[in-house]
Each structure stands twice: as C-alpha cells, then as structure tokens.
Design a protein around this motif. Sequence first.
Motif, PDB file in Angstrom:
ATOM      1  N   TRP A  91     -28.720 105.515  31.816  1.00  0.00           N
ATOM      2  CA  TRP A  91     -29.650 104.500  31.363  1.00  0.00           C
ATOM      3  C   TRP A  91     -29.565 104.386  29.847  1.00  0.00           C
ATOM      4  O   TRP A  91     -28.989 105.235  29.170  1.00  0.00           O
ATOM      5  CB  TRP A  91     -31.082 104.874  31.760  1.00  0.00           C
ATOM      6  CG  TRP A  91     -31.326 104.843  33.226  1.00  0.00           C
ATOM      7  CD1 TRP A  91     -31.440 105.901  34.061  1.00  0.00           C
ATOM      8  CD2 TRP A  91     -31.491 103.669  34.035  1.00  0.00           C
ATOM      9  NE1 TRP A  91     -31.662 105.464  35.346  1.00  0.00           N
ATOM     10  CE2 TRP A  91     -31.700 104.104  35.358  1.00  0.00           C
ATOM     11  CE3 TRP A  91     -31.480 102.289  33.765  1.00  0.00           C
ATOM     12  CZ2 TRP A  91     -31.902 103.224  36.413  1.00  0.00           C
ATOM     13  CZ3 TRP A  91     -31.677 101.419  34.819  1.00  0.00           C
ATOM     14  CH2 TRP A  91     -31.887 101.874  36.119  1.00  0.00           C
ATOM     15  N   TYR A  92     -30.176 103.329  29.312  1.00  0.00           N
ATOM     16  CA  TYR A  92     -30.373 103.266  27.876  1.00  0.00           C
ATOM     17  C   TYR A  92     -31.426 104.306  27.525  1.00  0.00           C
ATOM     18  O   TYR A  92     -32.530 104.296  28.076  1.00  0.00           O
ATOM     19  CB  TYR A  92     -30.873 101.886  27.456  1.00  0.00           C
ATOM     20  CG  TYR A  92     -29.903 100.756  27.716  1.00  0.00           C
ATOM     21  CD1 TYR A  92     -28.522 100.940  27.642  1.00  0.00           C
ATOM     22  CD2 TYR A  92     -30.370  99.476  28.006  1.00  0.00           C
ATOM     23  CE1 TYR A  92     -27.644  99.884  27.859  1.00  0.00           C
ATOM     24  CE2 TYR A  92     -29.493  98.409  28.218  1.00  0.00           C
ATOM     25  CZ  TYR A  92     -28.129  98.630  28.144  1.00  0.00           C
ATOM     26  OH  TYR A  92     -27.262  97.593  28.359  1.00  0.00           O
ATOM     27  N   THR A  93     -31.098 105.214  26.618  1.00  0.00           N
ATOM     28  CA  THR A  93     -32.024 106.308  26.316  1.00  0.00           C
ATOM     29  C   THR A  93     -32.755 106.127  24.994  1.00  0.00           C
ATOM     30  O   THR A  93     -33.603 106.929  24.631  1.00  0.00           O
ATOM     31  CB  THR A  93     -31.272 107.651  26.285  1.00  0.00           C
ATOM     32  OG1 THR A  93     -30.221 107.570  25.307  1.00  0.00           O
ATOM     33  CG2 THR A  93     -30.669 107.961  27.644  1.00  0.00           C
ATOM     34  N   GLY A  94     -32.424 105.097  24.249  1.00  0.00           N
ATOM     35  CA  GLY A  94     -33.090 104.803  22.984  1.00  0.00           C
ATOM     36  C   GLY A  94     -32.639 103.444  22.502  1.00  0.00           C
ATOM     37  O   GLY A  94     -31.670 102.880  23.021  1.00  0.00           O
ATOM     38  N   THR A  95     -33.310 102.905  21.481  1.00  0.00           N
ATOM     39  CA  THR A  95     -32.974 101.553  21.022  1.00  0.00           C
ATOM     40  C   THR A  95     -31.529 101.477  20.524  1.00  0.00           C
ATOM     41  O   THR A  95     -30.786 100.550  20.848  1.00  0.00           O
ATOM     42  CB  THR A  95     -33.933 101.117  19.902  1.00  0.00           C
ATOM     43  OG1 THR A  95     -33.916 102.091  18.859  1.00  0.00           O
ATOM     44  CG2 THR A  95     -35.352 100.967  20.440  1.00  0.00           C
ATOM     45  N   ALA A  96     -31.111 102.474  19.735  1.00  0.00           N
ATOM     46  CA  ALA A  96     -29.748 102.457  19.207  1.00  0.00           C
ATOM     47  C   ALA A  96     -28.730 102.797  20.286  1.00  0.00           C
ATOM     48  O   ALA A  96     -27.616 102.254  20.299  1.00  0.00           O
ATOM     49  CB  ALA A  96     -29.625 103.427  18.031  1.00  0.00           C
ATOM     50  N   ASN A  97     -29.091 103.690  21.193  1.00  0.00           N
ATOM     51  CA  ASN A  97     -28.185 104.011  22.301  1.00  0.00           C
ATOM     52  C   ASN A  97     -27.903 102.778  23.145  1.00  0.00           C
ATOM     53  O   ASN A  97     -26.768 102.565  23.599  1.00  0.00           O
ATOM     54  CB  ASN A  97     -28.795 105.121  23.164  1.00  0.00           C
ATOM     55  CG  ASN A  97     -27.978 105.401  24.407  1.00  0.00           C
ATOM     56  OD1 ASN A  97     -28.253 104.868  25.486  1.00  0.00           O
ATOM     57  ND2 ASN A  97     -26.957 106.225  24.250  1.00  0.00           N
ATOM     58  N   ALA A  98     -28.920 101.942  23.353  1.00  0.00           N
ATOM     59  CA  ALA A  98     -28.734 100.714  24.127  1.00  0.00           C
ATOM     60  C   ALA A  98     -27.730  99.789  23.451  1.00  0.00           C
ATOM     61  O   ALA A  98     -26.847  99.210  24.106  1.00  0.00           O
ATOM     62  CB  ALA A  98     -30.075 100.000  24.313  1.00  0.00           C
ATOM     63  N   VAL A  99     -27.834  99.665  22.121  1.00  0.00           N
ATOM     64  CA  VAL A  99     -26.898  98.811  21.387  1.00  0.00           C
ATOM     65  C   VAL A  99     -25.503  99.441  21.380  1.00  0.00           C
ATOM     66  O   VAL A  99     -24.489  98.745  21.547  1.00  0.00           O
ATOM     67  CB  VAL A  99     -27.415  98.571  19.952  1.00  0.00           C
ATOM     68  CG1 VAL A  99     -26.394  97.797  19.126  1.00  0.00           C
ATOM     69  CG2 VAL A  99     -28.736  97.800  19.994  1.00  0.00           C
ATOM     70  N   TYR A 100     -25.446 100.760  21.233  1.00  0.00           N
ATOM     71  CA  TYR A 100     -24.148 101.453  21.241  1.00  0.00           C
ATOM     72  C   TYR A 100     -23.389 101.213  22.546  1.00  0.00           C
ATOM     73  O   TYR A 100     -22.175 101.007  22.541  1.00  0.00           O
ATOM     74  CB  TYR A 100     -24.367 102.962  21.033  1.00  0.00           C
ATOM     75  CG  TYR A 100     -23.129 103.785  21.343  1.00  0.00           C
ATOM     76  CD1 TYR A 100     -22.033 103.763  20.478  1.00  0.00           C
ATOM     77  CD2 TYR A 100     -23.059 104.566  22.493  1.00  0.00           C
ATOM     78  CE1 TYR A 100     -20.892 104.509  20.759  1.00  0.00           C
ATOM     79  CE2 TYR A 100     -21.931 105.310  22.781  1.00  0.00           C
ATOM     80  CZ  TYR A 100     -20.846 105.275  21.919  1.00  0.00           C
ATOM     81  OH  TYR A 100     -19.713 106.000  22.207  1.00  0.00           O
ATOM     82  N   GLN A 101     -24.106 101.227  23.658  1.00  0.00           N
ATOM     83  CA  GLN A 101     -23.451 101.034  24.954  1.00  0.00           C
ATOM     84  C   GLN A 101     -22.902  99.612  25.123  1.00  0.00           C
ATOM     85  O   GLN A 101     -22.191  99.333  26.091  1.00  0.00           O
ATOM     86  CB  GLN A 101     -24.421 101.359  26.096  1.00  0.00           C
ATOM     87  CG  GLN A 101     -24.755 102.845  26.194  1.00  0.00           C
ATOM     88  CD  GLN A 101     -25.445 103.180  27.510  1.00  0.00           C
ATOM     89  OE1 GLN A 101     -25.038 102.729  28.576  1.00  0.00           O
ATOM     90  NE2 GLN A 101     -26.501 103.983  27.434  1.00  0.00           N
ATOM     91  N   ASN A 102     -23.219  98.736  24.190  1.00  0.00           N
ATOM     92  CA  ASN A 102     -22.716  97.357  24.255  1.00  0.00           C
ATOM     93  C   ASN A 102     -21.843  97.015  23.039  1.00  0.00           C
ATOM     94  O   ASN A 102     -21.768  95.861  22.629  1.00  0.00           O
ATOM     95  CB  ASN A 102     -23.894  96.385  24.371  1.00  0.00           C
ATOM     96  CG  ASN A 102     -24.563  96.475  25.735  1.00  0.00           C
ATOM     97  OD1 ASN A 102     -24.060  95.960  26.720  1.00  0.00           O
ATOM     98  ND2 ASN A 102     -25.689  97.162  25.781  1.00  0.00           N
ATOM     99  N   LEU A 103     -21.153  98.034  22.511  1.00  0.00           N
ATOM    100  CA  LEU A 103     -20.248  97.810  21.387  1.00  0.00           C
ATOM    101  C   LEU A 103     -19.168  96.780  21.723  1.00  0.00           C
ATOM    102  O   LEU A 103     -18.831  95.915  20.902  1.00  0.00           O
ATOM    103  CB  LEU A 103     -19.581  99.128  20.976  1.00  0.00           C
ATOM    104  CG  LEU A 103     -20.269  99.971  19.894  1.00  0.00           C
ATOM    105  CD1 LEU A 103     -19.508 101.261  19.676  1.00  0.00           C
ATOM    106  CD2 LEU A 103     -20.396  99.204  18.598  1.00  0.00           C
ATOM    107  N   GLU A 104     -18.618  96.877  22.931  1.00  0.00           N
ATOM    108  CA  GLU A 104     -17.544  95.953  23.312  1.00  0.00           C
ATOM    109  C   GLU A 104     -18.035  94.512  23.327  1.00  0.00           C
ATOM    110  O   GLU A 104     -17.311  93.593  22.934  1.00  0.00           O
ATOM    111  CB  GLU A 104     -16.962  96.331  24.674  1.00  0.00           C
ATOM    112  CG  GLU A 104     -16.093  97.574  24.651  1.00  0.00           C
ATOM    113  CD  GLU A 104     -15.404  97.806  25.982  1.00  0.00           C
ATOM    114  OE1 GLU A 104     -15.279  96.848  26.778  1.00  0.00           O
ATOM    115  OE2 GLU A 104     -14.988  98.953  26.223  1.00  0.00           O
ATOM    116  N   TYR A 105     -19.261  94.312  23.807  1.00  0.00           N
ATOM    117  CA  TYR A 105     -19.832  92.956  23.803  1.00  0.00           C
ATOM    118  C   TYR A 105     -19.893  92.411  22.388  1.00  0.00           C
ATOM    119  O   TYR A 105     -19.470  91.279  22.114  1.00  0.00           O
ATOM    120  CB  TYR A 105     -21.229  92.979  24.430  1.00  0.00           C
ATOM    121  CG  TYR A 105     -22.029  91.712  24.194  1.00  0.00           C
ATOM    122  CD1 TYR A 105     -21.781  90.567  24.940  1.00  0.00           C
ATOM    123  CD2 TYR A 105     -23.011  91.666  23.199  1.00  0.00           C
ATOM    124  CE1 TYR A 105     -22.503  89.400  24.715  1.00  0.00           C
ATOM    125  CE2 TYR A 105     -23.737  90.506  22.969  1.00  0.00           C
ATOM    126  CZ  TYR A 105     -23.481  89.386  23.725  1.00  0.00           C
ATOM    127  OH  TYR A 105     -24.180  88.232  23.489  1.00  0.00           O
TER     128      TYR A 105
END
Length: 416
Positions: A91-105
């Motif tokens: 899951w997204y575990t924090g605000t920055a982690n959520a953005v990090y998981q969408n680096l490719e986007y």
Amino acid sequence: MLLAGGQGSRLGVLTAKVAKPAVSFGGKYRIIDFPLSNCINSGVDTVGVLTQYQPLQLNTHIGIGIPWDLDRNVGGVTILPPYEKSANSEWYTGTANAVYQNLEYMESFHPDYVLILSGDHIYKMDYEVMLTYHKASKADVTIAAMPVPAEEAHRFGIVVTDRESRIEKFEEKPEEPSSNLASMGIYIFSWPVLKDALIRLSAQPNCDFGKHIIPYCHANGQRLFAYEYNGYWKDVGTLSSYWEANMGLIDIIPEFNLYEEFWKIYTNCRNLPPQYIAEDGVVERCIISNGSEVYGEVHSSVLGAGVVVGKGSVIRDSIIMRDVTIGENCVIDKAIIAENTKIGDHVVIGIGSDVPNRRKPQIYHGGLAAIGENSVVPSGVQIGKNTAISGITAMADYPDGILESGETLIKAGDRI
C-alpha cells in the motif's frame, strides 16, 4: 500529483464508507472538486490522483475528468491506485511513498516541475502564480504557507523564514512552534530535486513530505522558499471544521464565495430537475441544490441534490447531503446527515444537554449529531447531541425511543 487516498478518520461516520476527498461539500460539490478546479483554472492539465482508501465513489466522481476539462489525449487526469509489483505488493505508506511509487508516471511526461497537492482542503489558489514565484526565487522547493493563530500552530508544519522568504527552519507539528507560518501541504519541486529525494529516501518507513522529504532537502542545502498565501484556506478534517465551513457559505457576505465568475468550481453534476419549494414550504438563508423538494421549513442549512423534506418538518443549522429523505413533522437541529439516509416521521435530532461523546469525544463534539450514509432512522425516535449513528437502525436500538446525548449507535458491519 493530487494526494486523495486519505481516510479522514476525524470525520467519523462521514468517512466510514467513503474517502475524505469524496465527502460532499456546499450542497452540490465534493471536497476534491476544489483542488481539481484550481488545477484547470491555473493551467495545470496533467494531474495524477493518488487514491487508496474506499476509492469507488471518488473514482466514479472523477471519471475521465470531463467536468474539469481534464479528458485529454495527452496528460489529463489519471487515477493512480496502489498496484502489485513483480517482487511484492504494498500500500501507499506515506505521502512521499505514494508519490515515489509513481515515479514512472511522472517521468513519462518529462516534467520540469512537480506540484504536490492534498485532496482534502477547501480553497482557491492560482498555482501558476506560485510557480512564477518558484522560478523567480530560483528555488528547489517552494512551500505554500499562511499565518495561523499562534495557539493552533502546533497542529501544522511550521516554517521559519528570513527577509527574502527563504526557509531557515522547518518544524513538523512542534510542541513549541518557532513561528505561526504554517505549511498548507502544497509544494512545488524542481523535478531533479524531487526525484533525488524520493529515491534516496525510498527505504524510509512511512515516508512523508513534511517529516522526511522537506527536512532532507533542507539538510542538503537545497533552496527552500515559502510562498505566503493570504486567501481563504480551510482544512475540513474534523466534524466541527466541516460544519463551520459549510455554514460559512450561507453568510450574507461569505468569506469563501462560490458565486464568483472568474474562478469557477467545477463538479460532476447529475441531470436533475429544479428544486421545488411547496406552497407551505419555508426556506431562509440556505443553499438548496437541484432536485430537492421542501414541504416543511429549512433555516440556515445546506441541502444537497435530491433531498426531500417532509411536511411539517423543521431543519435548522444542518448539513443534509444528497438523496436524503426526511419524513413529516421532524425537528432537526445542528446535524450532519450523510448521503442516501432515510429519516422517519416525528423524529427529533439535536435535543438534550451538550455532554461529551462516551466512545470518541475527540471526534463527536460541538453539539453536533452525525449520521453516516445509507443509514435508516425509524419514526418516533429522539437523538441527542454529540451523537453518531451508522447503519439501518430500528426502534429496538433506541432505549425508550431515545439515543441520549453522547451516545453512539453503530450497527454490526458498520464502522465509526
């Protein structure tokens, strides 16, 4: 990048089945309409919406972005839920982690700058002006900030700046704040700086912008600036602040004006008939949305679309969300009633003394009665203040036909 995965637990029963950004506001809108409208009004036409908690209603509302002119062949709006990777799923575990998981986007658009937004605030802001400030300051990171009362500063990320508005110190929710200039959770990053910080801190548990990314950038000597904002901005994260923000819309001269032509708020509207006020109906200082039928009296309240107020019923100082049916001869004072709820005849809500809620006094207070969506309240019951109800209830659930002030009634399978 619009962060819209929040649970909004401080809204209690209002967010038991829906993400906070999808909660109704101002009758016809949802909270996420405000940052989305700010984006298109500011010329931002590539928006990634990061969802997680109870996303169905939010996804349905946004669709392909037509109401906000975000249905584009290139860019537009994209829903970005967590997804399974080849090695693991998380899951997204924090605000920055959520953005990090969408680096490719983000990389697919070759950005120069990335704007980070929260999906649960009520405000109007021209992000283009903030970007111009970011460029003029030769900033690596720009944080939107505004003055808050000194006694509330401990609830926010606090910035301390020099005369040129360069940030000298950043404090995340400090016990003893060094200033009253609070971060609004709105950031502009130059892309190389954001990318480096996200990758370097990718192993950080629950990686968050305020707790980790901003301090990392500051420690590394990056140029951080505060963009001071002096307009209306409201975090509707509690029942009291949510109620107050809605009530503010019906002031004679509202602090937050929904009727301005030059900065419109767009939303996904259903095709509904006009509102109808019966011959004996009374409406005083209210917002009444399309499709509503008023056969009783409504005073100083906000009614969503498709609400029916039965004959002889009197509503005061309340928020009634879309598709709520209120029976005949009811009296409702200072209540928040969520979508698709049915209130029987001769129901009284908001009586008794203002005693604290026994189960969650930090959530249910301020004399409000809160009823979650898809609930049913039977005819003839009385409901006190600082109460919460969720689910299909029957007369047997109310001792002597009363839910006393400070009590909570959550049916099996429902959550607070």
